[in-house]
Motif scaffolding. Sequence first.
Motif: not given
Length: 876
Positions: A96-98, A103-105, A751-756
């Motif tokens: 999946l793309t961002g 939760h982002g890519e 930040f795209g929601g793909n890290s925490n």
Amino acid sequence: MKNPEKIRLSQQQKEEKDWLKWGPYLSERQWGTVREDYSAGGDAWNYFPHDHARSRAFRWGEDGIAGITDRYCNMCFSIGLWNGKDPIIKERLFGLTGPQGNHGEDVKELYYYLENTPSHSYMKYLYKYSQKAYPYNQLIEENQKRNRKELEYELLDTGIFDDNTYFDVSTEYAKGDETDILIKITITNRSNQAAPITLLPQMVMRNHWSFKEMSRKPVISKKGLKSNPFVKIDHPYVGKYNLYFQKAAHLFFTENETNREKLYQDKNDHPYKKDVFNDAVCTNDFSLATKNSSGTKFAPLYQEIISGGESKTFQLRLTEETLESPFSDFDSIFEARQKECELFYNNIAPKASEDQKNILKQAFAGLLWTKQYYNYEVERWLEGDSKTTPPPQQRKNGRNSTWKTLRNHDVLSMPDAWEYPWYAAWDSAFHCASFASIDPEFAKEQLLLFTKEWYMSPNGQIPAYEWNFSDVNPPVQAWATLQIYSTDKKITGEPDIKFLKRMFNKLSLNFNWWVNRLDRNDNNVFQGGFLGLDNIGVFDRSHGVPGGGFLDQVDGTAWMALYSLNMLEMSLRIAEHDDSYEDMATKYFGHFVFIAEALNKMDTDKANVWDDIEGFFYDRLTLPDGQSTTIKIRSIAGMLSLAAVLTIKKSVLDKFPRFKASILWFQKYRAENLKYEVIQQYEADGDLLLSLVPKDRMQKLVTTLLDENEFLSEYGIRSLSKIHEKAYQIKIAGVEYSIDYEPAESTVPLFGGNSNWRGPIWMPMNYLFIQALREYQWYSGNDFLFEYPTGSNKLLNLKQVSDELSKRLIHMFEKDEKGNRAINKNYEKYYQDPHFKDLILFYEYFHGENGRGLGASHQTGWTAMVANLIEQLEQD
């Protein structure tokens, strides 16, 4: 017993043989990257989507599954598969793309890096390919339905691997010599029913000719007899090679060029475009694909029906040699390389458990498989290419437009070959600390690259990552330099002072950039920006402070204190061989003293960075009207002050009388008017401890660090204290901001929601804390004892504490008494299966409560540090 792999590395270092000419340098995703984005607004995901990749030629690289390439990505080999049900052949990994993921890519495939040696003499990659139709639309639609508080919808959730209805596709490489690569593809049917499979081992010439002038176009042409065919490859940049393969049903040839008619409704100049193989297989019409006997993309076609539980093996050989019997020594070469790989890794941690050895080997295998060719020349990218339509003018002032000196054309250590198929400066530094255990020369070369004039900006800034080279990653290159130096010295017995000098001289420029650009008030407290910790704050720290103020960051200041100590230590190590560097030790000692004073001093007219009652460092926010307040978030940003520590032994100090005199001067004259005496407990005839925090504050911070109600998880140190289960709130310029403890995926879009960084466990930060505690122990011995965990009444010294933290981190990857690994928390049923149970993924970060793997599933780079921990425990 001689170690053949170490002999190969020695030959590489001495330039006797080029064992690294070929390697796993082919990216797993070239589409959706910044360097392939020529849009006006910088919308990389949508400008070059996955659906275009099979029909559109890439400009800056190539991609494929389980692939290899020469170091400049001119000739690329990978595998294509078709199960008879998918709408397209599987020739690159899907994800999946961002914007598509909740939760982002996120890559949506099952694949594992099982084996790899530093010379890439033996490599093994496992891809699990379902016999059912791949659920492309289902994955997109279901993830888009889910909100940020829900789990990601993964491939295993779709049920296509239930009842073992899949193939294990194992791709192995063994080098007979530096330009002789044997390839073995083994397809095993894991179901109990026969199933069809189509295999296309693909050789692709990267397309330069459509974008720039070439002396001549490369060509792959059919040779040999019908019963024993092979193809000859003639490439102006790489040379001449032969690709041998077993008899196939058909031989496909086409050109690696864009199908403009399909994508843009333009007229094609000829029909032999990049997607010809896909169309031929999926329609069962081979007429166009078999019409030519030459091209720039080639594959033999194998169509098999494999019985339940059975395997089928396919052999190929890519070599400069002309061979009459290319497969006569195939099995013996493979057997030799496999044994050498086993010997190499057994020697790293021979006393580790079998499970730990497996973890270590796969950690290093992933690190090596994610060495990727990376090409990005910003000025040419901004201007466009001579043979294509010029890109929109808006781009010239858009992303990375100030980095026109950046010209990257190298094999680099990537965080992840799919989700992060680009370098990040601080990621790479951590990778190098792991690489040093298996290939110190590569680790050195990687760090040196970032200081080259075609990487580093003329002003001294190191590029952060391709989405924004101007962003600010933590300055850990000096720390990594010392890690590599120490590991290399342990392995070889010789100190590489030349490497230290080369790094020191260039890092001095970068250090000055930090001092001049990120200490806006010249008070030795640094602002920095987001500093790699993405969403750890209540607002996005890389886009300014709400209300127009500024933020004095504890982590920015701690990173600079650590940087100062690293440069100081490098100065002393070099000065043992070149005394002209002794003065530099004094310079960086002074920097450290001023930074430590600034962070710890007790202001009377402003909010204090250190809260003595709560025993913690907090960032300080200052608004345009001069009013200041502390943002009371208990996170590893405040805890980072512990990482800046260095012990200098008396035996070293005695070698440098000028430096020692400077210490005594600082001790006498600087301490008179300060509440924090930076040079603690120092006596002229003893060791010296340099710590960013004084002893009483250090004790409070460590006590908090080891508190299971705050930072200490069963699996390591959390990034945010658990006390923030009750959200922390603050009003800034009339707007309410908040943060709460989130042990898993991010629920906010920063930040795209793909890290925490609001609760999970991050391996590199844990590694820094472990190394710091060991440094304190080196000075204090057993003088510092702490309850572990806090409140348990069990007292340990700091070496013992660091070992226990290491064990918790390693435990995430180890099997428990039921055969489960914490990292597989949501998919234990699958990983109990005998064909899954020993397969390990090295995630980006981990759940703060149960150790479940989160984020990028193959970010082996810095998570490979678990191998360092296994090795370190054994050496102790």
